[in-house]
Design a protein around this motif. Structure first.
Motif, PDB file in Angstrom:
ATOM      1  N   LYS A  31       0.937  -1.060  -0.208  1.00 13.53           N
ATOM      2  CA  LYS A  31       0.125  -0.389  -0.167  1.00 13.53           C
ATOM      3  C   LYS A  31       0.398   1.157   0.216  1.00 13.53           C
ATOM      4  O   LYS A  31       1.676   1.677   0.634  1.00 13.53           O
ATOM      5  N   ILE A  32       0.873   1.812  -0.674  1.00 15.99           N
ATOM      6  CA  ILE A  32       0.920   3.203  -0.439  1.00 15.99           C
ATOM      7  C   ILE A  32       0.738   4.391  -0.092  1.00 15.99           C
ATOM      8  O   ILE A  32       0.168   4.318   0.344  1.00 15.99           O
ATOM      9  N   SER A  33       1.987   4.464   0.876  1.00 23.29           N
ATOM     10  CA  SER A  33       1.600   5.527   1.959  1.00 23.29           C
ATOM     11  C   SER A  33       1.712   7.125   1.916  1.00 23.29           C
ATOM     12  O   SER A  33       0.712   7.978   2.376  1.00 23.29           O
ATOM     13  N   ASP A  34       2.202   7.621   1.063  1.00 23.41           N
ATOM     14  CA  ASP A  34       3.214   8.627   0.375  1.00 23.41           C
ATOM     15  C   ASP A  34       3.400   9.098  -0.716  1.00 23.41           C
ATOM     16  O   ASP A  34       3.990   8.052  -1.470  1.00 23.41           O
ATOM     17  N   ARG A 629      -3.349   8.075  -5.461  1.00 24.67           N
ATOM     18  CA  ARG A 629      -2.977   6.514  -4.976  1.00 24.67           C
ATOM     19  C   ARG A 629      -4.452   5.556  -4.693  1.00 24.67           C
ATOM     20  O   ARG A 629      -4.960   6.561  -4.443  1.00 24.67           O
ATOM     21  N   LYS A 630      -4.113   4.539  -4.808  1.00 23.29           N
ATOM     22  CA  LYS A 630      -5.126   3.813  -4.756  1.00 23.29           C
ATOM     23  C   LYS A 630      -4.867   2.457  -4.595  1.00 23.29           C
ATOM     24  O   LYS A 630      -4.396   1.141  -4.930  1.00 23.29           O
ATOM     25  N   GLY A 631      -5.047   1.960  -2.947  1.00 19.71           N
ATOM     26  CA  GLY A 631      -3.708   0.830  -2.133  1.00 19.71           C
ATOM     27  C   GLY A 631      -2.966   0.689  -2.911  1.00 19.71           C
ATOM     28  O   GLY A 631      -2.002   1.612  -2.282  1.00 19.71           O
ATOM     29  N   LYS A 632      -2.558  -0.238  -3.612  1.00 20.62           N
ATOM     30  CA  LYS A 632      -0.880   0.070  -4.120  1.00 20.62           C
ATOM     31  C   LYS A 632      -0.212  -0.088  -5.117  1.00 20.62           C
ATOM     32  O   LYS A 632       0.371  -0.381  -5.919  1.00 20.62           O
TER      33      LYS A 632
END
Length: 640
Positions: A31-34, A629-632
């Protein structure tokens, strides 16, 4: 019946057309955090729980990636916010990941612990003239290694070792370097209670002197380096360093000493036979008439900076001294909102001081700062607590506006010479020459006045916005149009929209003033910060006659010169052509969308369906890209 079906199909096609599809979609490890845009190169940097990536926005491909290890990876894997090992290095095309320095545009590694022999990177500073970054790296408790690296080709110009008198690495002991200054051929700084003077060209160490300096500056002729001792005049003692506060302690007193010494810029030897001793703690300095004007807490005096000897026999005893100006009769000394004429020895000529602006009944307290705006018809004075306007030739003020120093917001439109105040739901556009004053106040029914943080001058007025709403007014402040965007999800109005150009992107020197201001507008600052910012601006631009020669170089010009070196021309110039769009995340038509608004008309140009309550996205205006970002998955949209 056919007509109804046709209309339905037509409306459906319009909605589908308005929902833009991504140009690219790329799946990452987790998952993308930033998402962030590197300030100078524009490369999207995407962090996840397990890695950090550089992305090519045109192709959607990875340029480089670094995998997280150790403590950060473990925390993120447990669902805790371990952050990222990635850091952006200001004023450069470089990034740092886990003590490795690399080029963000290419992924090329430049410095690392194993090959370059250091433990930690403790400081990075831009070096003009060489167009390079000076990296200070710790190698032992009291030892460090310096690397000067070109921002143009990643080459290391030189490296050298330094040794300090106190250990590096603790907060109070000077874990990094402080008081970093430079001129055309020298670099100076303090580290571990040691003063260093270094030759820019080859890294040769000219001076390494045990001295706890709270401030450094070069003489006007650049022949000497002057160091001011770092002794606290507050109850906290030496615990708060001038390197952190640069003159202001938590108690509001000066954290700086009374002694000054000078070193020769070529040999490193002491220039003066004995140091200058001030009566009270050092506050400021100025070069005037080939001499050094030193201001302390209770007065000021003129010195010969070549010898350190007093040029005045008498000291000017007043608090809040601001500067000095040479005249045919002697020197005008400015303090608070007053001035006094002294002769060439410092003896007072006038029996009584005069106000800086004559025939004006404007007074300030000892601790009250103020700034002025001059007009053909009069002068506007601004302090953190009030605005006062006086007509030329009239002693009594025309009007007074009280200010809340923590909540009221101001900015100055230099193009139209308008002082703009947002006080609650009241909008003041002040300009005596245009007949705009206190009585012309406009009431704007903002949905959330505390969220409003940006204002941009347009051809016919102003575009004012926060994260969730915008207001369009004409140059007199009359309302043209406003819109509030309802947020998806309960309570989201209190969240910061990372896609908006909020207070952090107002165009200060750290964010490339010229480039960002062209596209993001000017920040609205609370009154106490606005006054200080205006006074610093006047110093830097040379507008203040008694701060002539104060700055060593113009920071704003430096930022733009750096940008031109490492941006390609198309990207650098694109800021000038991408001023027309604002973006807001909203619940519109039952859809969770990013809305693109034209700043001149207020019309919705396009919507981008994200479909989630808490989006993370970045907008690259020069490249006209949106990163979402949408999830990863990272999705990349283009816009016009």
């Amino acid at each position: 019946m056919k007509t109804k079906i046709f209309i339905l199909l037509f409306l459906t096609s319009l909605w589908v057309h308005s929902q833009k599809k991504p140009d690219h979609s790329i799946s990452l490890d987790s998952k993308i955090s930033d998402i962030s845009l590197h300030k100078l190169t524009g490369i999207p940097v995407v962090t996840t729980g397990g890695a950090v990536y550089g992305i090519n926005g045109e192709t959607g491909n990875k340029i480089w990636e670094f995998k997280e290890t150790g403590f950060v990876k473990s925390l993120n894997a447990l669902g805790q916010d371990g952050g990222s090992s990635f850091k952006e290095i200001p004023l450069s095309p470089f990034g740092e990941f886990n003590q490795t320095v690399f080029n963000i545009k290419t992924g090329h590694k430049i410095l690392d612990k194993k090959n370059n022999g250091y433990k930690d990177i403790i400081s990075t500073k831009f070096v003009f003239g060489k167009n390079a970054i000076l990296f200070t790296t710790k190698t032992a408790k009291t030892e460090a290694k310096l690397f000067l690296v070109s921002i143009e080709n990643d080459n290391i110009f030189w490296q050298n070792d330094i040794k300090t008198n106190k250990k590096l690495g603790s907060l109070l002991g000077g874990g990094t370097i402080h008081n970093f200054i430079q001129n055309n051929n020298r670099i100076a700084f303090t580290a571990g209670k040691t003063v260093f003077l270094i030759n820019k060209e080859d890294g040769n160490i000219i001076l390494s002197e045990k001295y706890d300096a709270g401030k450094l500056f070069f003489t006007e002729d650049n022949k000497s380096l002057i160091a001011v001792e770092n002794k606290s005049s507050s109850l906290i003692g030496g615990a708060i360093k001038a390197g952190f506060t640069m003159g202001l302690s938590l108690l509001g007193k000066k954290v700086i000493g009374k002694e000054l010494i000078a070193f020769d810029n070529n040999s490193g030897d002491e220039v003066w036979k004995k140091s200058i001793k001030l009566d009270e703690g050092f506050v400021d300095y100025q070069f005037e008439d080939g001499k050094l004007f030193l201001i302390h807490e209770d007065g000021a005096k003129l010195y010969d900076y070549h010898t350190g000897k007093e040029s005045w026999k008498k000291e000017f005893k007043r608090k809040k001294v601001k500067g000095v100006e040479k005249t045919d009769d002697g020197y005008i000394v400015y303090y608070k909102n007053k001035k006094h004429l002294v002769d060439n020895t410092g003896k007072k000529i006038w029996k009584k001081s005069q106000k800086v602006i004559k025939n004006v009944d404007f007074e300030v307290d000892d601790e009250e700062e103020f700034t002025t705006f001059s007009y053909d018809k009069g002068t506007v004075f601004v302090t953190p607590y009030r605005i006062e306007y006086y007509e030329n030739g009239k002693e009594k003020r025309v009007y007074r506006i009280g200010l809340d120093e923590k909540n009221d917001k101001l900015t100055f439109d230099k193009k139209n010479n308008n002082l703009i105040l947002l006080s609650g739901k009241k909008l003041y556009i002040l300009n005596p020459d245009k007949g705009l004053g206190k009585d012309q106040v406009q009431k704007i029914d903002f949905h959330n006045k505390n969220d409003i943080n940006l204002i941009e001058g347009r051809e016919k007025g102003y575009f004012i916005n926060g994260n969730w709403e915008y207001v369009m007014v004409d140059l007199q402040g009359n309302l043209i149009k406003k819109e509030y965007f309802k947020q998806p999800g309960e309570g989201l109005r209190h969240l910061k929209n990372v896609g908006a150009f909020a207070l952090g992107m107002t165009g200060s020197a750290m964010h490339l003033a010229g480039a960002y201001n062209m596209s993001a507008g000017a920040g609205l600052h609370v009154s106490e910060h606005f006054v200080g910012e205006q006074n610093m601006l006047k110093k830097g631009e040379g507008e203040s006659k008694f701060h002539k020669g104060y700055d060593q170089y113009n920071q704003g010009a430096l930022m733009n010169s750096v940008a031109e070196k490492i941006w390609d021309t198309n990207r650098h110039n694109a800021f000038k052509a991408t001023k027309n769009n604002a973006f807001f995340y909203a619940n519109k038509g039952g859809k969770k969308v990013l809305v693109q608004v034209n700043k001149d008309s207020g019309d919705t140009i396009e919507t981008y369906e994200f479909g989630i309550d808490k989006p993370k996205y970045k907008i690259d205006k020069p490249a006209k890209k949106i990163y979402f970002r949408k999830g990863k998955d990272l999705k990349i949209f283009s816009y016009n």
